[in-house]
Design a protein around this motif. Structure first.
Motif, PDB file in Angstrom:
ATOM      1  N   ALA A 398       0.858  -1.187   0.000  1.00 50.85           N
ATOM      2  CA  ALA A 398       0.000   0.000   0.000  1.00 50.85           C
ATOM      3  C   ALA A 398       0.891   1.233   0.000  1.00 50.85           C
ATOM      4  N   ILE A 399       0.440   2.295  -0.666  1.00 52.83           N
ATOM      5  CA  ILE A 399       1.184   3.556  -0.721  1.00 52.83           C
ATOM      6  C   ILE A 399       0.295   4.653  -0.157  1.00 52.83           C
ATOM      7  N   GLU A 400       0.831   5.436   0.777  1.00 53.04           N
ATOM      8  CA  GLU A 400       0.059   6.529   1.365  1.00 53.04           C
ATOM      9  C   GLU A 400       0.977   7.710   1.660  1.00 53.04           C
ATOM     10  N   GLU A 401       0.385   8.887   1.673  1.00 54.62           N
ATOM     11  CA  GLU A 401       1.110  10.119   1.977  1.00 54.62           C
ATOM     12  C   GLU A 401       0.821  10.516   3.420  1.00 54.62           C
ATOM     13  N   LYS A 402       1.876  10.816   4.173  1.00 52.13           N
ATOM     14  CA  LYS A 402       1.726  11.227   5.566  1.00 52.13           C
ATOM     15  C   LYS A 402       2.634  12.422   5.838  1.00 52.13           C
ATOM     16  N   ASN A 403       2.050  13.603   5.877  1.00 54.96           N
ATOM     17  CA  ASN A 403       2.794  14.799   6.280  1.00 54.96           C
ATOM     18  C   ASN A 403       4.098  14.974   5.506  1.00 54.96           C
ATOM     19  N   ILE A 407       4.804   6.724   2.326  1.00 53.93           N
ATOM     20  CA  ILE A 407       5.047   5.470   3.042  1.00 53.93           C
ATOM     21  C   ILE A 407       4.605   4.308   2.162  1.00 53.93           C
ATOM     22  N   LEU A 408       5.549   3.427   1.863  1.00 51.24           N
ATOM     23  CA  LEU A 408       5.256   2.191   1.140  1.00 51.24           C
ATOM     24  C   LEU A 408       5.165   1.075   2.175  1.00 51.24           C
ATOM     25  N   THR A 409       3.953   0.582   2.410  1.00 52.92           N
ATOM     26  CA  THR A 409       3.732  -0.467   3.406  1.00 52.92           C
ATOM     27  C   THR A 409       3.767  -1.830   2.723  1.00 52.92           C
ATOM     28  N   ALA A 432       8.911   8.397  -7.168  1.00 53.07           N
ATOM     29  CA  ALA A 432       9.949   9.258  -7.740  1.00 53.07           C
ATOM     30  C   ALA A 432       9.885  10.667  -7.152  1.00 53.07           C
ATOM     31  N   ASP A 433      11.066  11.223  -6.857  1.00 54.63           N
ATOM     32  CA  ASP A 433      11.216  12.601  -6.372  1.00 54.63           C
ATOM     33  C   ASP A 433      10.435  12.862  -5.083  1.00 54.63           C
ATOM     34  N   LYS A 434      10.345  11.843  -4.231  1.00 57.72           N
ATOM     35  CA  LYS A 434       9.646  12.005  -2.959  1.00 57.72           C
ATOM     36  C   LYS A 434      10.512  11.484  -1.815  1.00 57.72           C
ATOM     37  N   ARG A 435      10.186  11.934  -0.621  1.00 59.80           N
ATOM     38  CA  ARG A 435      10.818  11.366   0.567  1.00 59.80           C
ATOM     39  C   ARG A 435      10.069  10.074   0.902  1.00 59.80           C
ATOM     40  N   VAL A 436      10.786   8.960   0.876  1.00 60.87           N
ATOM     41  CA  VAL A 436      10.129   7.652   0.946  1.00 60.87           C
ATOM     42  C   VAL A 436      10.574   6.886   2.187  1.00 60.87           C
ATOM     43  N   THR A 437       9.593   6.276   2.827  1.00 65.09           N
ATOM     44  CA  THR A 437       9.840   5.373   3.949  1.00 65.09           C
ATOM     45  C   THR A 437       9.108   4.069   3.680  1.00 65.09           C
ATOM     46  N   ILE A 438       9.769   2.957   3.962  1.00 65.35           N
ATOM     47  CA  ILE A 438       9.128   1.647   3.835  1.00 65.35           C
ATOM     48  C   ILE A 438       8.734   1.154   5.217  1.00 65.35           C
ATOM     49  N   ASP A 439       7.468   0.794   5.362  1.00 66.57           N
ATOM     50  CA  ASP A 439       6.967   0.199   6.605  1.00 66.57           C
ATOM     51  C   ASP A 439       7.038  -1.321   6.455  1.00 66.57           C
ATOM     52  N   ALA A 440       8.018  -1.929   7.129  1.00 66.60           N
ATOM     53  CA  ALA A 440       8.226  -3.379   7.035  1.00 66.60           C
ATOM     54  C   ALA A 440       7.749  -4.112   8.281  1.00 66.60           C
ATOM     55  N   SER A 441       6.968  -3.439   9.116  1.00 69.72           N
ATOM     56  CA  SER A 441       6.563  -4.047  10.389  1.00 69.72           C
ATOM     57  C   SER A 441       5.637  -5.241  10.203  1.00 69.72           C
ATOM     58  N   ASN A 442       4.907  -5.308   9.076  1.00 69.39           N
ATOM     59  CA  ASN A 442       4.024  -6.445   8.806  1.00 69.39           C
ATOM     60  C   ASN A 442       4.598  -7.389   7.756  1.00 69.39           C
ATOM     61  N   LEU A 443       5.872  -7.224   7.457  1.00 71.58           N
ATOM     62  CA  LEU A 443       6.547  -8.101   6.500  1.00 71.58           C
ATOM     63  C   LEU A 443       7.111  -9.292   7.269  1.00 71.58           C
ATOM     64  N   SER A 444       6.613 -10.490   6.962  1.00 67.85           N
ATOM     65  CA  SER A 444       6.997 -11.673   7.734  1.00 67.85           C
ATOM     66  C   SER A 444       8.223 -12.376   7.187  1.00 67.85           C
ATOM     67  N   PHE A 445       8.532 -12.166   5.899  1.00 70.94           N
ATOM     68  CA  PHE A 445       9.640 -12.899   5.284  1.00 70.94           C
ATOM     69  C   PHE A 445      10.076 -12.162   4.030  1.00 70.94           C
ATOM     70  N   VAL A 512      -5.644   5.420  10.055  1.00 71.16           N
ATOM     71  CA  VAL A 512      -5.979   4.189   9.346  1.00 71.16           C
ATOM     72  C   VAL A 512      -5.224   4.162   8.027  1.00 71.16           C
ATOM     73  N   PRO A 513      -4.393   3.136   7.780  1.00 68.76           N
ATOM     74  CA  PRO A 513      -3.634   3.084   6.534  1.00 68.76           C
ATOM     75  C   PRO A 513      -4.537   2.815   5.345  1.00 68.76           C
ATOM     76  N   SER A 514      -4.039   3.131   4.170  1.00 71.66           N
ATOM     77  CA  SER A 514      -4.810   2.876   2.962  1.00 71.66           C
ATOM     78  C   SER A 514      -4.921   1.380   2.711  1.00 71.66           C
ATOM     79  N   GLN A 515      -5.895   1.008   1.884  1.00 70.89           N
ATOM     80  CA  GLN A 515      -6.152  -0.400   1.604  1.00 70.89           C
ATOM     81  C   GLN A 515      -4.983  -1.024   0.855  1.00 70.89           C
ATOM     82  N   PRO A 516      -4.425  -2.149   1.346  1.00 63.49           N
ATOM     83  CA  PRO A 516      -3.297  -2.766   0.648  1.00 63.49           C
ATOM     84  C   PRO A 516      -3.725  -3.388  -0.676  1.00 63.49           C
TER      85      PRO A 516
END
Length: 522
Positions: A398-403, A407-409, A432-445, A512-516
């Motif tokens: 899922a991709i969402e904008e936060k402030n 965030i790529l979840t 592209a051309d954005k400040r990007v963070t990956i949320d890997a907290s729900n990544l199991s493997f 609430v995060p966006s729908q994956p």
């Protein structure tokens, strides 16, 4: 896995790795059968692994429940045939009462396959080995067996660690195309452990080869560049001493660590296996519609009831629920069969659910080193009334904008199954051309294919003069970043909150995060 295959496979679980109780003759026969039954359009490529102490040392850490190389252990759990290539495994199987009949080594198997090549029209491809040792081995076998059918020989340099992993995508694609074009029946991969298993895993979905076998240093033995131990030392389980004398400066530390780790892990395995025999004996399965109440002790007899029932449910489009409420222990043969069955079911998109795995059974699995292999193949935590909310094992994003921060979840398993459906170009354009963070907290493997995706995004950010921040990577994902030596390449943070702050934004965890978006079929 078919019903007939389940009826004929005899397995045990040592250190959480399913091992086939087969002889060399039976192994050769199964390779030929897999070749005969293979269909390049509908069949998946089969892997045969020959496991020794080095595999165990590379897969597991000294601490029970901790995995040193998550991808290697995952590959071994999903492999179609795993044989014992070391006498310590044979001795341990005898001690645990589940005797493995004999060593089945790559060094003995390749000459046997060469001998059967002409008779069974078996085309062999030699891949790996240092320098031209693969060609030397092929020439030696051709002199011994003039009717051998050799489909091809290649000795590429394979990358499985560091930032060079990203370069391997193009190289692997071209190499696999050449291998597929040669149409071998058996691919002999001699990159050494764990490199050969990792290479197979990241290419398994584009290989059209019936059987792939990791053979380690076999080409060197056949070519004579490394002398193999005398037969009496092999039979006595002293081949490792001979190997050390051949290359002491390189091998003594590896074998010392392996033996110490094996001794540490063996104590708990033997103790908990014995205790499991004493604390529970009832092995009768109870089922109610699509829920299976597993007995206090799971045995091969339990699985003889369970597996056909699961197949019947799946034919009706239902998802089985495995209820471990009363389970306290399991036999090692049952654990080996259950681990392989569940992993291969998950590969085929049939993912059983589980619930009520109690503390005593988890402790037993921890002591026998089967907790991680078993739980990684299940969706856990569900009750019958809450099954619709059970988290998926399949990869989604899922991709969402936060402030001001994108965030790529990522969630589920980030492995080779996502490649054909993940919109790489679309996601790259969105970031592209954005400040990007990956949320890997729900990544199991994450396996090598998944790590390559993270590397690609990292390079994209670097080219734009930005930093890719990753938050919440834990467990198997964090360990894979360490084992591939990328933990110092990525900007890793304990939580997504800290990662977003490092990227220059703020993150409200209550939002609430966006729908994956699912990236592969469930």
């Amino acid at each position: 896995m078919s019903d007939s295959a389940l009826a004929t496979e005899r397995l045990t679980a040592l250190y959480g790795i399913p091992l086939d109780r087969v002889t060399m003759d039976e192994t050769i026969a199964r390779i030929i059968t897999l070749r005969d039954e293979f269909n390049a359009t509908t069949s998946h490529p089969h892997l045969l692994a020959t496991v020794n102490v080095d595999f165990v040392a590379n897969s597991l850490s000294f601490m029970p429940g901790k995995v040193r190389h998550p991808e290697l252990l995952d590959v071994l759990c999903r492999a179609d045939i795993v044989t014992a290539d070391g006498m310590p495994l044979i001795w341990l199987s005898r001690l645990c009462g589940d005797r493995l009949p004999e060593r089945v080594t790559g060094a003995d198997m390749v000459p046997r396959l060469a001998a059967e090549s002409g008779r069974h029209n078996l085309r062999l491809f030699f891949l790996g080995g240092a320098g031209n040792v693969a060609s030397q081995a092929a020439d030696t076998l051709r002199q011994m067996h003039p009717d051998i059918q050799i489909a091809g020989i290649e000795s590429p340099h394979v990358k499985t660690v560091g930032e060079d992993m990203l370069l391997s995508e193009k190289e692997d694609t071209q190499l696999v195309q050449r291998i597929n074009a040669a149409k071998p029946d058996v691919l002999l991969v001699a990159f050494g452990n764990p490199k050969q298993e990792v290479w197979f895993n990241r290419n398994r979905y584009r290989l059209h080869i019936p059987v792939t076998i990791g053979v380690g240093g076999t080409f060197e033995f056949i070519a004579g560049t490394i002398l193999r131990a005398p037969h009496w030392m092999q039979k006595a389980g002293l081949e490792w001493i001979w190997r050390i004398t051949q290359d002491p400066w390189r091998l003594w530390k590896r074998y010392a660590i392996g033996m110490i780790k094996l001794a540490t892990l063996t104590g708990s395995l033997v103790l908990f296996n014995l205790g499991g025999m004493l604390i529970a004996r009832n092995d009768r399965l109870a089922d109610n519609e699509d829920e299976f109440l597993l007995p206090p002790r799971i045995t091969e007899r339990t699985l003889a009831q369970l597996f056909p029932a699961i197949f019947r449910l799946q034919a009706l489009g239902k998802v089985p629920l495995l209820n471990f409420k009363h389970t306290r222990s399991a036999s090692l043969p049952a654990l080996g069969a259950l681990i392989r069955f569940l992993h291969q079911q998950a590969d085929n998109g049939h993912l059983p659910e589980s619930c009520n795995m109690g503390a005593l059974f988890r402790l037993f699995l921890l002591g026998t080193h089967c907790l991680v292999p078993l739980r990684s193949a299940l969706r856990g935590g569900a009750t019958k009334r809450q099954r619709a909310g059970t988290p998926s094992r399949r990869f989604a994003y899922a991709i969402e904008e936060k402030n001001g921060v994108t965030i790529l979840t990522l969630s589920g398993r980030l492995d080779g199954t996502f490649k054909s459906s993940f919109p790489t170009q679309k996601v790259s354009s969105a970031l592209a051309d954005k400040r990007v963070t990956i949320d890997a907290s729900n990544l199991s493997f994450a396996d090598s294919s998944g790590i390559s995706l993270l590397l690609m995004l990292h390079n994209l950010m670097t080219q734009q003069g930005r930093t890719l921040h990753i938050g919440g990577a834990h467990g198997a994902v964090r360990q894979m970043l360490t084992i591939t030596r990328l933990d110092k390449v990525f900007a890793l943070h304990p939580s997504i909150d800290e990662a977003v702050k490092a990227a220059g934004g703020t993150y409200a965890g209550a939002d609430v995060p966006s729908q994956p978006h699912p990236a592969s079929k469930e």
